[in-house]
Scaffold this motif. Structure first.
Motif, PDB file in Angstrom:
ATOM      1  N   GLY A  87       0.819  -1.219   0.000  1.00  0.00           N
ATOM      2  CA  GLY A  87       0.000   0.000   0.000  1.00  0.00           C
ATOM      3  C   GLY A  87       0.845   1.256   0.000  1.00  0.00           C
ATOM      4  N   ARG A  88       1.946   1.224   0.755  1.00  0.00           N
ATOM      5  CA  ARG A  88       2.851   2.386   0.778  1.00  0.00           C
ATOM      6  C   ARG A  88       3.513   2.601  -0.582  1.00  0.00           C
ATOM      7  N   CYS A 285      -9.088  14.671   1.735  1.00  0.00           N
ATOM      8  CA  CYS A 285      -9.012  14.789   0.269  1.00  0.00           C
ATOM      9  C   CYS A 285      -9.738  13.630  -0.399  1.00  0.00           C
ATOM     10  N   GLU A 286      -9.526  12.429   0.107  1.00  0.00           N
ATOM     11  CA  GLU A 286     -10.213  11.251  -0.430  1.00  0.00           C
ATOM     12  C   GLU A 286     -11.726  11.431  -0.364  1.00  0.00           C
ATOM     13  N   ILE A 387     -16.688   8.757   3.541  1.00  0.00           N
ATOM     14  CA  ILE A 387     -17.207   7.732   2.639  1.00  0.00           C
ATOM     15  C   ILE A 387     -17.143   6.359   3.317  1.00  0.00           C
ATOM     16  N   VAL A 388     -16.017   6.084   3.973  1.00  0.00           N
ATOM     17  CA  VAL A 388     -15.815   4.795   4.634  1.00  0.00           C
ATOM     18  C   VAL A 388     -15.535   5.029   6.114  1.00  0.00           C
ATOM     19  N   SER A 452      -6.158   2.662   5.942  1.00  0.00           N
ATOM     20  CA  SER A 452      -5.287   3.169   4.885  1.00  0.00           C
ATOM     21  C   SER A 452      -6.170   3.535   3.709  1.00  0.00           C
ATOM     22  N   VAL A 453      -5.657   4.330   2.806  1.00  0.00           N
ATOM     23  CA  VAL A 453      -6.417   4.681   1.605  1.00  0.00           C
ATOM     24  C   VAL A 453      -6.729   3.423   0.799  1.00  0.00           C
ATOM     25  N   TRP A 454      -5.753   2.525   0.725  1.00  0.00           N
ATOM     26  CA  TRP A 454      -5.949   1.274  -0.018  1.00  0.00           C
ATOM     27  C   TRP A 454      -7.085   0.462   0.604  1.00  0.00           C
TER      28      TRP A 454
END
Length: 474
Positions: A87-88, A285-286, A387-388, A452-454
Motif C-alpha cells: 500500500g505504501r 481529500c479522499e 465515505i468509509v 489506509s487509503v488502499w
C-alpha cells in the motif's frame, strides 16, 4: 572483536545493504520503466528523445527516492505487513506521478509530453515496483526458512508471557526473528520447552545471553514489575545487544498504539486516532474528491429517487436524525425517507425489521439496495461523515450498547461512514442481538486500527458488489 559481536555487526550490515539495494533497485526500476514506456510509445529509433524525457525520468527517480523514504517504504521493509508495504508503494508512486503532473502543469510543459507515454510509465512503474518486492520477499522468506538472515532473540520474563511470545514469533517466521533462549523466573518442565530453544534462569542473565549470541533481548515483565525490569537492564548493561520491552498493556484493546515524542518526552500511545496529522489531510481529500465525483455522476438518480419517495407516501423526502460523529460529537445525518411518517414514544428508536409495516413499498427497495443512504454524500461534503467508516448508530442504541459491549465507544475515534468494513462482511441491517452488535464493533475497530487509503478503496469496491448481491439489509 569476538564472534558474537562480529555476527551482530555482519547482520546489521547485511540488513542495511539489503535496504540500500532495494532503494537502488527502485531508482533503476523507475528509469528502466520510463525507457520501456518510451519504446512502446515512440519505437526504438530515438531512445528518450527529445531530451525533456530524460529530465522527466530522472526527476521521477529522484522523487521516488525522496517520497518513498519519507513514507517509510524502506523502514523495516522485510519485517512488516505485506499489505501495508504494498500500500505504501502504491501511495508513494501515485504521489510521484502526481508531483510530476503538477510540475508540468505549473511550468506549462504538459503539452510537450505524450500522455500515452506517461500512462505507460505509470502502469509499468507500479507493476515493476510491486513485482520486485514480491520476488525479493520470496527470496527473503526462502532464506529465513533455511536459517539465513534471522535475528536471534532472547526472551526474559514470566513464563506465561514468554511462551505466548515464542508461539507468536513461530507463527510469524517471515518477520525474520527466532527465539534462541528463554530466561524465566521459574523452572520449566522439559515437555513444555520448544525444540531449538535454550532455557535458563534470570540469575546469570548477561552470561546466558552472551552464550547464545543473541542479537536482541525482549523483556516481557508486566508493568507492575518495575524492579524486575531494572534488574534485567542492569544485568545486560555490559552486553552489546538491542533491548526491547513487550509490556502486557497490549493485552488490552488499544487503538493505533505506538511511541510518540512530544516536547522531547517519549510517550507510549495507548489509544490514538489514526486519522491525524498527514493522514487527516489524506482522508479529507479522499472524501471530498470521491463524494464530489459520486454526487455528480448520481445526480439524475438522486432526483428520480426524490420523486419516488414523494410519490410513495406523504411526508418529507429526507429523513434527518441526530447521531454521534467523530469524538462523540452530535451530527445530523440524512437519508432518503423509507418509512411512513410516525412517532415513537420515550425517545425509543426501533430498528427496522424484516417485513416491517412502517416501511413503504418504494422504501423497501431503497433499503434493500442501500440507495436510501445516498444523501449522506452531502454529509461527507459538510465534513460530518466519511465515505468509509463505522456506520453511525442512533443515540439510544449507543447508550444501550456502550454498557454491554467493551470498547464500544472507540468506534467514534474516526468519522462515521456511509459504508464500512462491517457492512461488506455481511453485518448490514438489523442487529437484533448483542452478539451481532459485538461482531459489528469488532469489524469497526479492526478498520480503525488498520486504516489506509488502499483499505478504503477495497471497501468501496466490495460495497458495490454488496449493493448488487447482498440481501441482508431491509
Amino acid at each position: 572483536m569476538n564472534y558474537a559481536t562480529h555476527h551482530r555487526s555482519l547482520l546489521r550490515e547485511s540488513h542495511a545493504l539489503v535496504a540500500l539495494g532495494v532503494k537502488t533497485f527502485d531508482v533503476l526500476m523507475v528509469v528502466a520503466t520510463g525507457m520501456v514506456a518510451h519504446l512502446l510509445r515512440f519505437g526504438g529509433d530515438a531512445l528518450l528523445e527529445p531530451v525533456r524525457y530524460v529530465y522527466a525520468v530522472f526527476a521521477g527517480a529522484l522523487l521516488t527516492h525522496v517520497i518513498f523514504t519519507q513514507l517509510g517504504v524502506y523502514r523495516s521493509w522485510g519485517h512488516g505487513s505485506r499489505v501495508i508495504a504494498y500500500g505504501r508503494v502504491l501511495l508513494g508512486w501515485s504521489l510521484v506521478l502526481a508531483v510530476l503532473a503538477s510540475l508540468s502543469f505549473l511550468s506549462k510543459t504538459g503539452t510537450d509530453f505524450s500522455r500515452l507515454w506517461f500512462g505507460y510509465w505509470g502502469a509499468l512503474g507500479l507493476a515493476g515496483l510491486l513485482a520486485s518486492r514480491l520476488i525479493l520477499r520470496r527470496i527473503v522468506d526462502f532464506a529465513h526458512r533455511r536459517g539465513y538472515g534471522l535475528r536471534n532473540v532472547a526472551l526474559v520474563g514470566p513464563y506465561d508471557g514468554v511462551r505466548e511470545l515464542t508461539q507468536h514469533l513461530a507463527d510469524f517466521r517471515w518477520s525474520g526473528y527466532r527465539v534462541t533462549m528463554v530466561c524465566t523466573d521459574r523452572p520449566v518442565p522439559e515437555g513444555d520447552r520448544p525444540a531449538g530453544v535454550a532455557f535458563n534462569s534470570t540469575v546469570a542473565l548477561g552470561t546466558s545471553i552472551r552464550e547464545v549470541e543473541a542479537d536482541e533481548v525482549w523483556l516481557t515483565w508486566p508493568m507492575r514489575g518495575e524492579r524486575r525490569i531494572r534488574e534485567s537492564i542492569d544485568a545486560l548493561q555490559d552486553t552489546p545487544v538491542n533491548i526491547r520491552w513487550a509490556p502486557d498493556i497490549f493485552t488490552f484493546r488499544l487503538i493505533n498504539h505506538g511511541v510518540t515524542e512530544i516536547a522531547g518526552i517519549p510517550m507510549l500511545d495507548l489509544s490514538i486516532s489514526p486519522i491525524s496529522g498527514a493522514n487527516k489531510l489524506v482522508k479529507a481529500c479522499e472524501d471530498y474528491v470521491l463524494a464530489s465525483i459520486f454526487l455528480t455522476l448520481l445526480s439524475p438518480l438522486l432526483l428520480a429517487i426524490a420523486v419516488g419517495v414523494k410519490a410513495s407516501s406523504p411526508g418529507p423526502v429526507l429523513f434527518r436524525q441526530i447521531r454521534h460523529g467523530w469524538d462523540g460529537r452530535e451530527i445530523e445525518v440524512w437519508k432518503f425517507r423509507s418509512m411512513h411518517v410516525h412517532r415513537e414514544d420515550d425517545g425509543r428508536v426501533t430498528q427496522a425489521r424484516r417485513e416491517d409495516p412502517r416501511v413503504t413499498g418504494f422504501g423497501a427497495f431503497l433499503r434493500r439496495t442501500s440507495l436510501d443512504e445516498l444523501p449522506q454524500l452531502i454529509n461527507v461534503l459538510q465534513g460530518r461523515m466519511s465515505i468509509v467508516g463505522p456506520r453511525p448508530h442512533a443515540l439510544a442504541h449507543n447508550e444501550h450498547y456502550k454498557k454491554l459491549i467493551p470498547n464500544y465507544l472507540l468506534r467514534h475515534r474516526v468519522k462515521p461512514g456511509i459504508t464500512g468494513w462491517a457492512q461488506v462482511n455481511g453485518l448490514r441491517g438489523e442487529t437484533e442481538t448483542v452478539d451481532k452488535m459485538q461482531r459489528r464493533v469488532e469489524y469497526d475497530l479492526y478498520y480503525i486500527e488498520h486504516w489506509s487509503v488502499w483499505f478504503d478503496l477495497r471497501i468501496i469496491w466490495r460495497t458495490a458488489a454488496a449493493v448488487l448481491f447482498d440481501r441482508n439489509a431491509y
